[in-house]
Design a protein around this motif. Structure first.
Motif, PDB file in Angstrom:
ATOM      1  N   GLN A 190       8.413 -13.668  -7.727  1.00 25.73           N
ATOM      2  CA  GLN A 190       9.810 -13.235  -7.845  1.00 25.73           C
ATOM      3  C   GLN A 190      10.036 -11.886  -7.153  1.00 25.73           C
ATOM      4  O   GLN A 190      11.061 -11.657  -6.529  1.00 25.73           O
ATOM      5  N   ARG A 191       9.046 -10.995  -7.237  1.00 23.29           N
ATOM      6  CA  ARG A 191       9.186  -9.694  -6.561  1.00 23.29           C
ATOM      7  C   ARG A 191       9.299  -9.890  -5.052  1.00 23.29           C
ATOM      8  O   ARG A 191      10.041  -9.192  -4.374  1.00 23.29           O
ATOM      9  N   LEU A 192       8.517 -10.869  -4.536  1.00 26.77           N
ATOM     10  CA  LEU A 192       8.574 -11.122  -3.092  1.00 26.77           C
ATOM     11  C   LEU A 192       9.917 -11.756  -2.698  1.00 26.77           C
ATOM     12  O   LEU A 192      10.469 -11.456  -1.637  1.00 26.77           O
ATOM     13  N   SER A 252       8.526   8.353  -6.667  1.00 27.13           N
ATOM     14  CA  SER A 252       8.374   6.903  -6.727  1.00 27.13           C
ATOM     15  C   SER A 252       9.293   6.367  -7.815  1.00 27.13           C
ATOM     16  O   SER A 252       9.127   6.695  -8.991  1.00 27.13           O
ATOM     17  N   THR A 253      10.276   5.547  -7.412  1.00 27.20           N
ATOM     18  CA  THR A 253      11.217   5.027  -8.422  1.00 27.20           C
ATOM     19  C   THR A 253      10.482   4.100  -9.395  1.00 27.20           C
ATOM     20  O   THR A 253      10.795   4.094 -10.582  1.00 27.20           O
ATOM     21  N   GLY A 254       9.482   3.345  -8.885  1.00 24.22           N
ATOM     22  CA  GLY A 254       8.708   2.475  -9.786  1.00 24.22           C
ATOM     23  C   GLY A 254       8.010   3.303 -10.867  1.00 24.22           C
ATOM     24  O   GLY A 254       8.067   2.985 -12.058  1.00 24.22           O
ATOM     25  N   LEU A 269      10.583   4.705 -13.356  1.00 26.64           N
ATOM     26  CA  LEU A 269      11.079   3.682 -14.286  1.00 26.64           C
ATOM     27  C   LEU A 269      10.014   3.334 -15.323  1.00 26.64           C
ATOM     28  O   LEU A 269      10.317   3.190 -16.515  1.00 26.64           O
ATOM     29  N   ARG A 270       8.756   3.238 -14.877  1.00 17.82           N
ATOM     30  CA  ARG A 270       7.677   2.929 -15.846  1.00 17.82           C
ATOM     31  C   ARG A 270       7.514   4.052 -16.868  1.00 17.82           C
ATOM     32  O   ARG A 270       7.197   3.791 -18.020  1.00 17.82           O
ATOM     33  N   GLU A 271       7.741   5.291 -16.440  1.00 13.95           N
ATOM     34  CA  GLU A 271       7.666   6.402 -17.419  1.00 13.95           C
ATOM     35  C   GLU A 271       8.722   6.227 -18.503  1.00 13.95           C
ATOM     36  O   GLU A 271       8.451   6.446 -19.678  1.00 13.95           O
ATOM     37  N   GLY A 315      10.439  -9.281 -12.482  1.00 16.38           N
ATOM     38  CA  GLY A 315      10.257  -9.150 -11.034  1.00 16.38           C
ATOM     39  C   GLY A 315      11.552  -8.953 -10.278  1.00 16.38           C
ATOM     40  O   GLY A 315      11.599  -9.119  -9.056  1.00 16.38           O
ATOM     41  N   ASN A 316      12.632  -8.596 -10.987  1.00 13.57           N
ATOM     42  CA  ASN A 316      13.914  -8.370 -10.323  1.00 13.57           C
ATOM     43  C   ASN A 316      14.169  -6.880 -10.101  1.00 13.57           C
ATOM     44  O   ASN A 316      13.490  -6.046 -10.691  1.00 13.57           O
ATOM     45  N   LEU A 317      15.177  -6.601  -9.281  1.00 14.21           N
ATOM     46  CA  LEU A 317      15.511  -5.200  -9.018  1.00 14.21           C
ATOM     47  C   LEU A 317      16.414  -4.645 -10.117  1.00 14.21           C
ATOM     48  O   LEU A 317      17.300  -5.334 -10.619  1.00 14.21           O
ATOM     49  N   GLY A 350       0.809  -1.222   0.000  1.00 13.48           N
ATOM     50  CA  GLY A 350       0.000   0.000   0.000  1.00 13.48           C
ATOM     51  C   GLY A 350       0.838   1.266   0.000  1.00 13.48           C
ATOM     52  O   GLY A 350       0.340   2.343   0.330  1.00 13.48           O
ATOM     53  N   LYS A 351       2.112   1.156  -0.409  1.00 16.47           N
ATOM     54  CA  LYS A 351       2.988   2.335  -0.433  1.00 16.47           C
ATOM     55  C   LYS A 351       2.430   3.426  -1.350  1.00 16.47           C
ATOM     56  O   LYS A 351       2.389   4.591  -0.992  1.00 16.47           O
ATOM     57  N   GLY A 352       1.971   3.000  -2.529  1.00 16.82           N
ATOM     58  CA  GLY A 352       1.466   3.976  -3.497  1.00 16.82           C
ATOM     59  C   GLY A 352       0.230   4.699  -2.984  1.00 16.82           C
ATOM     60  O   GLY A 352       0.108   5.926  -3.111  1.00 16.82           O
TER      61      GLY A 352
HETATM   62  P1  ADP Z   1       6.099  -2.621  -5.976  1.00 17.23           P
HETATM   63  O1  ADP Z   1       6.597  -2.018  -4.689  1.00 17.23           O
HETATM   64  O2  ADP Z   1       4.642  -2.895  -5.953  1.00 17.23           O
HETATM   65  O3  ADP Z   1       6.910  -3.808  -6.430  1.00 17.23           O
HETATM   66  P2  ADP Z   1       7.213  -0.422  -7.595  1.00 17.23           P
HETATM   67  O4  ADP Z   1       6.396   0.356  -8.562  1.00 17.23           O
HETATM   68  O5  ADP Z   1       7.779   0.284  -6.420  1.00 17.23           O
HETATM   69  O6  ADP Z   1       6.242  -1.599  -7.158  1.00 17.23           O
HETATM   70  O7  ADP Z   1       8.424  -1.121  -8.364  1.00 17.23           O
HETATM   71  C1  ADP Z   1       8.234  -1.864  -9.548  1.00 17.23           C
HETATM   72  C2  ADP Z   1       9.561  -2.447 -10.019  1.00 17.23           C
HETATM   73  O8  ADP Z   1      10.465  -1.377 -10.355  1.00 17.23           O
HETATM   74  C3  ADP Z   1      10.324  -3.284  -8.999  1.00 17.23           C
HETATM   75  O9  ADP Z   1       9.891  -4.632  -8.980  1.00 17.23           O
HETATM   76  C4  ADP Z   1      11.766  -3.142  -9.508  1.00 17.23           C
HETATM   77  O10 ADP Z   1      12.001  -3.975 -10.619  1.00 17.23           O
HETATM   78  C5  ADP Z   1      11.807  -1.715 -10.009  1.00 17.23           C
HETATM   79  N1  ADP Z   1      12.264  -0.781  -8.934  1.00 17.23           N
HETATM   80  C6  ADP Z   1      11.540   0.218  -8.363  1.00 17.23           C
HETATM   81  N2  ADP Z   1      12.253   0.862  -7.419  1.00 17.23           N
HETATM   82  C7  ADP Z   1      13.471   0.254  -7.390  1.00 17.23           C
HETATM   83  C8  ADP Z   1      14.658   0.441  -6.608  1.00 17.23           C
HETATM   84  N3  ADP Z   1      14.723   1.380  -5.654  1.00 17.23           N
HETATM   85  N4  ADP Z   1      15.712  -0.366  -6.847  1.00 17.23           N
HETATM   86  C9  ADP Z   1      15.684  -1.320  -7.798  1.00 17.23           C
HETATM   87  N5  ADP Z   1      14.587  -1.571  -8.561  1.00 17.23           N
HETATM   88  C10 ADP Z   1      13.490  -0.790  -8.367  1.00 17.23           C
END
Ligand code: ADP
Length: 232
Positions: free
Chosen positions: A179-181, A40-42, A45-47, A66-68, A22-24
């Motif tokens: 994988q995200r978990l 929001s880095t997510g 990155l999506r942009e 689902g990786n970082l 629920g961060k968003g």
């Molecule tokens: P959630 O928290 O629901 O996974 P986010 O929108 O924060 O969603 O992130 C989506 C994806 O973007 C992550 O699974 C990762 O791949 C990438 N990401 C976002 N923030 C970071 C970060 N600080 N470091 C590395 N990867 C990131």
């Protein structure tokens, strides 16, 4: 617009928690109440993925799996963002930091900018997370989040605001959620201990709470902590 507490108290508020915690949702409520820009880095990155630029192409497959994303890329994004003038009075960080190296860099960036770090951990049960993420739908136009079971739109499949057809985020597929978990447990969880030992740290259980109540609790903690900090 000015927020509920003193703009003189410069803070970097970090919303920390697993995917689906629920961060968003909290970020949206908190930016309105605190008057801080939402970083929001997510979302950033999506942009880039949507734009199809070099960074977007570089990170697309990593996120889809689902990786970082590599530390240096997100750190550069955050640093550039924090250098913009609107972040001078503070910032609300959502999804950053996610590794110990990112956390160390953030500590330095906050110190250099005179920002006090306040970290909020949204704790949520894993079964609740899975239910939230598998049912999640998003409006591609305004970013509003829905859940087909927990928070359905008025017209099935359509955004209440835009009327646009809702979509499933590419990384909300079940195998990717797992994988995200895994990435969260391995790379992000250790950051909790790192912060708990170094900065103001608050933990709330977000499994079964109304977002507005949770937001009240978080704002109260921030206000109390900032006041205490000023007094000491
Ligand atoms: P959630 O928290 O629901 O996974 P986010 O929108 O924060 O969603 O992130 C989506 C994806 O973007 C992550 O699974 C990762 O791949 C990438 N990401 C976002 N923030 C970071 C970060 N600080 N470091 C590395 N990867 C990131």
């Amino acid at each position: 617009m000015n927020g509920e507490h003193s703009p003189q108290a410069f803070q970097a508020v970090v919303l920390f928690g697993p995917p689906g915690s629920g961060k968003g949702t909290q970020a949206k409520l908190l930016v309105e109440r605190l008057g801080l820009p939402h970083v929001s880095t997510g979302d950033m990155l999506r942009e880039h993925i949507q734009l199809g630029d070099a960074l977007g192409l570089q990170v697309r497959e990593v996120i889809k799996a689902g990786n970082l994303v590599p530390d240096e890329l997100v750190i550069r994004l955050v640093e550039e963002r924090l250098n913009r003038p609107d972040c001078r009075p503070g910032v609300l960080l959502d999804g950053f930091p996610r590794t110990i190296d990112q956390a160390r860099i953030l500590l330095g960036m906050a110190e250099g900018r005179g920002l006090r770090l306040l970290v909020i951990h949204l704790k949520v049960d894993y079964d609740v997370i899975t239910a939230r993420l598998t049912g999640r739908r998003i409006c591609p136009q305004c970013g509003t989040l829905y859940n087909i079971r927990l928070k359905p739109p008025i017209v099935p499949g359509r955004c209440n605001i835009e009327g646009a057809r809702l979509i499933v985020r590419e990384d909300d597929k079940e195998s990717v959620i797992r994988q995200r978990l895994v990435a969260y447990d391995a790379q992000t969880m250790p950051v909790l201990q790192f912060f708990a030992e170094r900065v103001d740290f608050f933990e709330v259980d977000g499994s079964n709470r109304k977002p507005e109540d949770l937001s009240d609790e978080i704002v109260n903690w921030i206000q109390t902590t900032v006041q205490e900090g000023k007094a000491s």
